[in-house]
Scaffold this active site. Structure first.
Site, short mmCIF file in Angstrom:
data_model
loop_
_atom_site.label_atom_id
_atom_site.label_comp_id
_atom_site.label_asym_id
_atom_site.label_seq_id
_atom_site.Cartn_x
_atom_site.Cartn_y
_atom_site.Cartn_z
N ALA A 62 62.82 -21.77 32.99
CA ALA A 62 63.58 -22.24 31.82
C ALA A 62 64.05 -23.67 32.10
CB ALA A 62 64.78 -21.33 31.62
N GLY A 101 61.30 -18.20 34.41
CA GLY A 101 60.65 -18.06 33.11
C GLY A 101 59.17 -18.39 33.17
N GLU A 104 57.55 -15.37 34.20
CA GLU A 104 57.67 -14.40 33.10
C GLU A 104 56.64 -14.68 32.00
OE1 GLU A 104 61.96 -15.15 32.80
OE2 GLU A 104 62.19 -12.99 32.96
N GLU A 124 66.10 -16.72 39.65
CA GLU A 124 67.21 -16.90 38.70
C GLU A 124 68.58 -16.57 39.28
OE1 GLU A 124 64.29 -15.57 37.92
OE2 GLU A 124 63.70 -16.04 35.86
N1 3HC Z 1 64.93 -27.23 34.40
C1 3HC Z 1 65.20 -28.54 34.23
N2 3HC Z 1 64.93 -29.47 35.16
C2 3HC Z 1 64.35 -29.07 36.30
C3 3HC Z 1 64.03 -27.73 36.54
C4 3HC Z 1 64.35 -26.77 35.54
N3 3HC Z 1 64.08 -25.48 35.68
N4 3HC Z 1 63.47 -27.61 37.75
C5 3HC Z 1 63.42 -28.86 38.26
N5 3HC Z 1 63.95 -29.74 37.38
C6 3HC Z 1 64.06 -31.20 37.53
C7 3HC Z 1 64.93 -31.59 38.72
O1 3HC Z 1 66.27 -31.65 38.36
C8 3HC Z 1 64.36 -32.95 39.07
O2 3HC Z 1 64.89 -33.87 38.18
P1 3HC Z 1 65.18 -35.39 38.64
O3 3HC Z 1 63.86 -35.93 39.07
O4 3HC Z 1 65.76 -36.01 37.44
O5 3HC Z 1 66.16 -35.27 39.77
C9 3HC Z 1 62.87 -32.80 38.76
O6 3HC Z 1 62.78 -31.68 37.87
C10 3HC Z 1 62.02 -32.51 39.97
O7 3HC Z 1 62.59 -31.41 40.66
P2 3HC Z 1 62.67 -31.38 42.26
O8 3HC Z 1 63.28 -32.64 42.75
O9 3HC Z 1 63.32 -30.11 42.64
O10 3HC Z 1 61.10 -31.40 42.62
P3 3HC Z 1 60.33 -30.62 43.75
O11 3HC Z 1 58.92 -31.00 43.59
O12 3HC Z 1 61.00 -30.77 45.07
O13 3HC Z 1 60.49 -29.04 43.39
C11 3HC Z 1 60.44 -27.08 42.01
C12 3HC Z 1 59.93 -28.53 42.24
C13 3HC Z 1 59.97 -26.17 43.13
C14 3HC Z 1 59.90 -26.61 40.68
C15 3HC Z 1 61.99 -27.10 41.97
O14 3HC Z 1 62.42 -28.12 41.08
C16 3HC Z 1 62.65 -25.83 41.57
O15 3HC Z 1 62.78 -24.94 42.37
N6 3HC Z 1 63.12 -25.75 40.30
C17 3HC Z 1 63.90 -24.64 39.81
C18 3HC Z 1 63.08 -23.40 39.63
C19 3HC Z 1 63.94 -22.29 39.07
O16 3HC Z 1 64.97 -21.95 39.61
N7 3HC Z 1 63.49 -21.70 37.95
C20 3HC Z 1 64.21 -20.66 37.31
C21 3HC Z 1 64.97 -21.24 36.16
S1 3HC Z 1 66.00 -20.05 35.34
C22 3HC Z 1 64.91 -19.24 34.33
O17 3HC Z 1 63.75 -19.48 34.34
C23 3HC Z 1 65.53 -18.23 33.42
C24 3HC Z 1 64.50 -17.38 32.75
O18 3HC Z 1 64.41 -16.15 33.43
C25 3HC Z 1 64.85 -17.13 31.33
#
Ligand code: 3HC
Ligand code: NAI
Length: 696
Positions: A62, A101, A104, A124
């Site tokens: 998400a 997501g 998912e 999450e």
């Molecule tokens: N939403 C919005 N922005 C995000 C994001 C997300 N889910 N994930 C990463 N970003 C942004 C970061 O803030 C960063 O922004 P910036 O360049 O402005 O600082 C940019 O994307 C790059 O991220 P990273 O610096 O972390 O890049 P990496 O290449 O090191 O890592 C990654 C990439 C492994 C995808 C890592 O960003 C990550 O783990 N992201 C989060 C993944 C996550 O937790 N997903 C679950 C979200 S909750 C969800 O999905 C709910 C659902 O069940 C409904």
């Protein structure tokens, strides 16, 4: 450019998500997917579909920047439902990451193929929510209850091979053939009845596993809210039909959105990434570091050398004499052996690192080729000055010279050299090969190239870098000194150290301040206090309880006694009546009539001291932004992540309340409790520390 495109390749539609940097499922992506599904559904010429991400990632999840704001339709559960309802095979072609997501969405496809190197997971709960688009209902129907509970509660990111073994995906592909393989699968499935995970039978019940996870993640424990909700959502998949299970998941997900942890954990996520943005680093080119030097092979030197070796850098260690160098080598060997024992390193790799990547001697001239040298000798200005004079003599002109000093003035150290622009503080935390935090201390003359090199080194060592300015203790130790002192005042005034530790643990720290002191060794603080005695301001209240304990040579865990007693074979320390007697005697000697403290008051005072000093650190520009202080405390000092860090926590309590607490405490001691002007200013304007985090 549209963020979702549909491209026809014969009878196959390629749906491509292109929402850099990580293809997060923003409102535009959700709407784009919905349109693509409708378009494909209406086109009889399309026999199969491939869903793929442009760039490095499938979908990272998400868009968490939308969390906490009013939801914009379509919501993701609806999009995944429509995807699953599509009457054509849809193959998810996963590269890079399918997280949250993102996974998912893949689970709502009929088939999943992942490239080697892809990472899949449901992280999450680490953001204070739970998989909210079918992750808790589709996953257990595919891989069973136990594996799902493990995946969801650990947030672990598994690789493609493990996902295949678990049954989460259907095939693994080479990265360069992923799209072709996916198209082939889509074609081969065309015309067959579509597989729908939601139509699979419910997972079998496993009461022992359920009981175990429920006991581990109880909502009434700090930091466990999202985890306990996630367990309940997965458990709902045992009995509820799929559609009702989805409803239950949504309820629990929305409760998490409003729950106590989500905002703090998302703040911490962005704070980590913001800290990496160091202005000087973007102005200077990082020197490519391959070969490093480490001066001193004690606790920190050996840890730093190990961190370098374990991350592919070579290390030349220099010690005082050959015997000390041999001891330094033995210290590094011990750390690497530990990695072998824990299965993190093979014995062959260890031998290779020690033989080809490492040498230890007493010869400074061996540092001629080093790109970067970290000094970790005794905490004495005299010794460090001598070391930097030597480094200036032997190191190549563009080498970066770093000090790991905890408290000394790096400007004075830099002045010992003819190249102060190359001198920087790299403040590691103990054990240096484990702890994630690295304070990058920028002195007056440190050049941008040195800063950029420090930031790049942190990344190489897989650490979180935080930029700090020069002051006594930089960001972390400076704040620690103040809240530690606050704890000592409470102890003198009537709280027992055991109560203080327990109140601080209940707040969410893994250990209380006195447990930490016992572990680190009480002699360290004692030596510092003795050193500073001559310059101490007479207006400062002084608590001598720990000095009295040290005079008995009770230095903590390593001597079997400290603030706690460590009886032979006992798993942890126990309260010591003799220590309580020492405390009573000190109270009497100081004319203190002990008062009782509630746990809540202990936490209020402890946090007020921490927040006030943290505000001063921001106000003086020692930290660039409030969230950098949060990151420092989260990664270096055990601050509970689910509270976001001290300054995020302060915002949640309200700055007026924190300030009024400080003003009340100042009635007893107006020397210690001097409110920060930044705190006063923000409170007066009804503003928050968060408002100072540039992109919040
Ligand atoms: N939403 C919005 N922005 C995000 C994001 C997300 N889910 N994930 C990463 N970003 C942004 C970061 O803030 C960063 O922004 P910036 O360049 O402005 O600082 C940019 O994307 C790059 O991220 P990273 O610096 O972390 O890049 P990496 O290449 O090191 O890592 C990654 C990439 C492994 C995808 C890592 O960003 C990550 O783990 N992201 C989060 C993944 C996550 O937790 N997903 C679950 C979200 S909750 C969800 O999905 C709910 C659902 O069940 C409904
Ligand atoms: P330590 O006492 O374990 O190790 C210091 C080492 O430096 C010894 O092995 C000693 O032989 C060597 N040494 C002394 N003079 C030297 C010289 N002239 N040339 C080469 N080697 C020399 O000390 P520790 O704990 O490793 O601390 C080192 C530095 O790291 C200090 O500045 C300390 O403040 C800082 N630090 C310590 C942390 C900790 O938790 N121990 C955390 C972060 C920083």
């Amino acid at each position: 450019m549209p963020v979702v495109t549909v491209e026809r390749q014969d009878a196959i539609a390629i749906v491509r998500i292109d929402n850099p940097p990580v293809n997060a499922l923003s409102a535009a992506v959700r709407a784009g997917l919905q349109d693509a599904i409708a378009e494909i559904g209406a086109d009889d010429g399309i026999k199969g579909v491939v869903l793929i991400g442009a760039g490095k990632f499938f979908i990272a999840g998400a868009d968490i920047t939308e969390f906490g704001k009013p939801p914009i339709p379509p919501i993701l559960p609806d999009v995944t439902a429509e995807l699953e309802a599509l009457d054509k095979p849809v193959v998810a072609a996963i590269r890079g990451a399918a997280l949250g997501g993102g996974l998912e969405v893949a689970l709502a496809c009929s088939d999943r193929i992942a490239a080697k190197g892809a990472k899949l997971g449901l992280p999450e709960t680490g953001l204070g929510v739970l998989p909210g688009s079918g992750g808790t209902q589709r996953t257990p129907r595919l891989i069973g209850l136990k594996a799902t509970l493990s995946l969801v509660t650990s947030g672990r990111r598994i690789d493609a091979e493990e996902a295949l073994t678990l049954g989460l995906i259907d095939a693994v592909a080479e990265d360069d053939t992923l799209l072709e393989d996916a198209k082939e699968r889509a074609l081969s499935l065309a015309g067959q009845p579509r597989r729908r995970t939601g139509a699979l039978p419910n997972p079998a019940n496993d009461p022992d596993t359920v009981a175990q996870y429920r006991a581990k993640h109880r909502a009434d424990r700090p930091g466990q809210f999202a985890l306990s909700q996630a367990v309940e959502a997965v458990v709902a998949s045992i009995d509820l039909p799929f559609a009702q299970g989805m409803g239950r998941e949504r309820e629990l997900f929305l409760e998490c959105m409003e729950g106590p942890e989500r905002a703090a954990l998302i703040h911490a996520f962005f704070a980590d990434r913001r800290a990496a943005k160091v202005p000087e680093a973007s102005r200077g080119g990082a020197l490519e570091v391959k070969s490093t030097g480490v001066i001193g092979g004690g606790t920190m030197g050996a840890g730093i050398a190990s961190a370098m070796l374990l991350n592919g850098l070579t290390v030349t260690m220099v010690e005082r004499d050959q015997a000390a160098a041999d001891q330094g080598r033995a210290n590094v060997e011990k750390i690497l052996n530990g990695s072998v024992q824990r299965g993190k390193l093979t014995a062959e790799k260890r031998d290779h690192l020690l033989q080809d990547g490492f040498c230890a001697s007493a010869d400074y001239d061996s540092l001629g080729e080093a790109d970067l040298v970290v000094e970790a000798v005794f905490e004495s200005m005299e010794v460090k000055r001598a070391v930097f004079t030597e480094l200036d003599r032997v190191c190549k002109p563009d080498a970066i010279l770093a000090t790991n000093t905890s408290y000394l003035d790096i400007n004075d150290i830099a002045a010992e050299t003819r190249r102060p622009d190359s001198v920087i503080g790299l403040h590691f935390f103990s054990p240096a090969h484990v702890m994630k935090l690295l304070e990058i201390v920028v002195a007056d003359k440190t050049g941008p190239g040195a800063v950029a090199t420090g930031v790049a080194l942190a990344k190489r060592l897989r650490k979180i870098a935080v930029r700090a300015g020069v002051c006594d203790g930089f960001i972390g130790n400076r704040i620690l000194a103040v809240y530690r002192q606050c704890a000592d005042y409470m102890m003198l005034d009537g709280a027992s150290p055991y109560q203080i530790d327990s109140a601080v643990r209940a707040f969410g720290f893994p250990m209380g301040p006195y447990q930490v002191s016992d572990l680190a060794g009480l002699d360290i603080g004692w030596a510092t206090r003795k050193r500073r005695a001559a310059t101490r301001d007479p207006k400062e209240r002084y608590v001598a309880i720990l000095d009295r304990i040290c005079e008995r040579e009770w230095f903590g865990r390593k001597t079997g006694r400290g603030i706690y007693r460590y009886d032979e074979g006992a798993p942890k320390g126990s309260p010591d009546p003799e220590v309580e007697a020492i405390i009573d005697a000190e109270r009497e000697a100081n004319g203190v009539s002990p008062k009782s403290f509630s746990d809540a008051e202990i936490v209020s005072r402890y946090m007020a001291a921490m927040v006030n000093e943290a505000a001063k650190v921001v106000e003086e520009g020692i930290a660039l932004r409030p969230s950098d202080v949060d990151v420092t405390l989260l990664y270096g000092y055990g601050f509970p992540r689910f509270r976001g860090g001290p300054l995020h926590y302060a915002d949640t309590v309200g700055l007026k309340k924190i300030l009024s607490d400080i003003e009340t405490y100042a009635e007893e001691d107006d020397f210690f409790w001097r409110p920060s002007s930044l705190l006063k200013d923000l409170a007066a304007r009804n503003a928050s520390f968060g408002s100072l985090n540039a992109d919040d």
